[in-house]
Motif scaffolding. Structure first.
Motif, short mmCIF file in Angstrom:
data_model
loop_
_atom_site.label_atom_id
_atom_site.label_comp_id
_atom_site.label_asym_id
_atom_site.label_seq_id
_atom_site.Cartn_x
_atom_site.Cartn_y
_atom_site.Cartn_z
N PRO A 1 41.22 -40.16 39.55
CA PRO A 1 40.20 -41.36 39.84
C PRO A 1 40.15 -41.87 41.08
O PRO A 1 39.22 -42.63 41.50
CB PRO A 1 40.96 -42.55 38.80
CG PRO A 1 41.84 -41.54 37.92
CD PRO A 1 42.09 -40.30 38.69
N MET A 2 41.16 -41.82 41.93
CA MET A 2 41.02 -42.40 43.22
C MET A 2 40.35 -41.62 44.21
O MET A 2 39.71 -42.28 45.28
CB MET A 2 42.68 -42.13 43.66
CG MET A 2 43.72 -43.04 43.08
SD MET A 2 43.21 -44.77 42.70
CE MET A 2 43.37 -45.56 44.45
N LEU A 3 39.96 -40.50 43.83
CA LEU A 3 38.90 -39.62 44.35
C LEU A 3 37.53 -40.52 44.44
O LEU A 3 36.80 -40.26 45.29
CB LEU A 3 39.02 -38.19 44.10
CG LEU A 3 40.41 -37.47 44.24
CD1 LEU A 3 39.98 -36.22 43.63
CD2 LEU A 3 40.48 -37.39 45.59
N PHE B 1 46.49 -40.31 38.22
CA PHE B 1 46.29 -41.26 39.07
C PHE B 1 45.28 -40.87 40.28
O PHE B 1 44.99 -41.46 41.19
CB PHE B 1 47.67 -41.80 39.55
CG PHE B 1 48.06 -42.83 38.45
CD1 PHE B 1 47.67 -44.10 38.51
CD2 PHE B 1 48.98 -42.54 37.34
CE1 PHE B 1 48.20 -45.13 37.51
CE2 PHE B 1 49.58 -43.28 36.50
CZ PHE B 1 49.06 -44.34 36.55
N ILE B 2 45.70 -39.45 40.62
CA ILE B 2 44.96 -38.83 41.91
C ILE B 2 43.37 -38.75 41.86
O ILE B 2 42.56 -39.27 42.64
CB ILE B 2 45.58 -37.75 42.43
CG1 ILE B 2 47.12 -38.15 42.89
CG2 ILE B 2 44.82 -37.04 43.55
CD1 ILE B 2 47.84 -36.62 43.21
N LYS C 1 33.76 -48.89 44.01
CA LYS C 1 33.42 -49.78 45.02
C LYS C 1 31.85 -50.26 45.37
O LYS C 1 31.55 -51.23 45.26
CB LYS C 1 34.38 -49.70 46.24
CG LYS C 1 35.80 -49.96 45.78
CD LYS C 1 36.60 -50.28 47.38
CE LYS C 1 37.98 -50.53 47.31
NZ LYS C 1 38.59 -50.75 48.48
N VAL D 1 40.72 -47.18 36.78
CA VAL D 1 40.69 -46.92 38.19
C VAL D 1 41.31 -48.18 38.92
O VAL D 1 40.68 -49.18 39.07
CB VAL D 1 39.33 -46.64 38.74
CG1 VAL D 1 39.71 -46.37 40.37
CG2 VAL D 1 38.79 -45.51 38.28
N PRO D 2 42.66 -48.31 39.16
CA PRO D 2 43.38 -49.41 39.86
C PRO D 2 42.86 -49.80 40.88
O PRO D 2 43.59 -49.90 41.89
CB PRO D 2 44.81 -49.09 39.50
CG PRO D 2 44.94 -47.66 39.85
CD PRO D 2 43.60 -47.11 39.19
N LEU D 3 41.84 -50.45 41.18
CA LEU D 3 40.90 -51.04 42.42
C LEU D 3 41.74 -52.35 42.80
O LEU D 3 41.91 -52.78 43.76
CB LEU D 3 39.60 -51.08 42.24
CG LEU D 3 38.87 -49.80 42.17
CD1 LEU D 3 37.20 -50.20 42.24
CD2 LEU D 3 38.95 -48.96 43.38
N ARG E 1 37.20 -43.60 44.16
CA ARG E 1 37.47 -45.13 44.46
C ARG E 1 36.25 -45.65 45.20
O ARG E 1 35.77 -46.76 44.95
CB ARG E 1 38.72 -45.16 45.17
CG ARG E 1 39.25 -46.66 45.54
CD ARG E 1 40.52 -46.74 46.43
NE ARG E 1 41.03 -47.98 46.51
CZ ARG E 1 42.10 -48.55 46.01
NH1 ARG E 1 42.82 -47.56 45.31
NH2 ARG E 1 42.55 -49.89 46.14
N LYS E 2 35.83 -45.04 46.33
CA LYS E 2 34.90 -45.49 47.21
C LYS E 2 33.47 -45.60 46.38
O LYS E 2 32.67 -46.72 46.52
CB LYS E 2 34.61 -44.76 48.35
CG LYS E 2 35.76 -44.60 49.36
CD LYS E 2 35.38 -43.88 50.65
CE LYS E 2 36.54 -44.06 51.57
NZ LYS E 2 36.27 -43.21 52.88
#
Length: 220
Positions: free
Chosen positions: A199-201, A196-197, A207, A133-135, A203-204
């Motif tokens: 994993p971005m879900l 890519f989409i 973090k 996950v590219p944070l 993201r929060k």
């Protein structure tokens, strides 16, 4: 005065590389593919070498990955790209080790310092998670890891495993741009979007998890 002179020199080099790429070289995936393949049997070796030293020439990894897919296909291109990307990450890691932790920390900033702290306590897992996950910027992770106490083997292994999905997505997408098959293009775009989409879900949540782990490690 010396500090400002160094910063101005770095800024000038970066600006020069950007202008050179955009106005003179016009390094599109297609042009890179054609240039690499012109070396014949040496093309795969040249491609891996370019990817290995990419972190030091400020060239976008995405463009090079797309060129790899165009030049070598989705499977062979993925293997070559993974080899070069992992080697480049290791080189950046070793550079940070040699440069000295304090000097690298100063360059990384606050985000880099937090990342470095997390890497010291959960090295393999954190690197694996951030590759999936590219944070953070790909090269930032490598330099921050090198400035931390994580060992080379866990870092390299986590990088190699973590970049598999994204590498395949980019190389297959690059391969599809040279295909006349609509099905291939649709499949490549779908795979790219899913990898890519999704994993971005998370993201929060990721973090929040990383921040929680950092606070736990900072507490006595």
């Amino acid at each position: 005065m010396k500090k400002w002179s160094g910063l101005l020199l770095i800024a000038a080099v970066v600006a020069g590389l950007i202008v050179l790429n955009q106005t003179v070289l016009d390094l599109s995936p297609e042009r890179i593919r054609n240039w690499i393949l012109s070396f014949g049997l040496l093309a795969p070796i040249l491609y891996v070498m370019l990817y290995t030293f990419r972190p030091f020439i400020l060239f976008p990894a995405s463009v090079l990955s797309l060129a790899g897919g165009l030049a070598f296909g989705p499977l062979y291109g993925t293997l070559l790209t993974m080899t070069g990307a992992t080697a480049g990450a290791i080189l950046a890691f070793m550079f940070a080790k040699k440069a000295g932790a304090k000097r690298v920390e100063a360059k990384l900033g606050k985000r880099g310092e937090k990342l470095q702290h997390q890497l010291e306590h959960n090295g393999f897992f954190i690197v694996l998670l951030l590759r999936l996950v590219p944070l953070f910027n790909f090269d930032l992770i490598s330099y921050a890891a090198g400035a931390s106490k994580i060992r080379l083997l866990p870092f390299a292994l986590a990088t190699l495993i973590g970049i598999i999905p994204g590498t395949f997505a980019y190389t297959f997408l690059g391969f599809s741009t040279g295909s006349d098959s609509a099905e291939t293009i649709v499949l490549a775009v779908t795979i790219f979007a899913v990898i890519f989409i999704i994993p971005m879900l998370f993201r929060k949540k990721i973090k929040s998890y990383l921040q929680g782990r950092a606070q736990e490690n900072e507490s006595p």
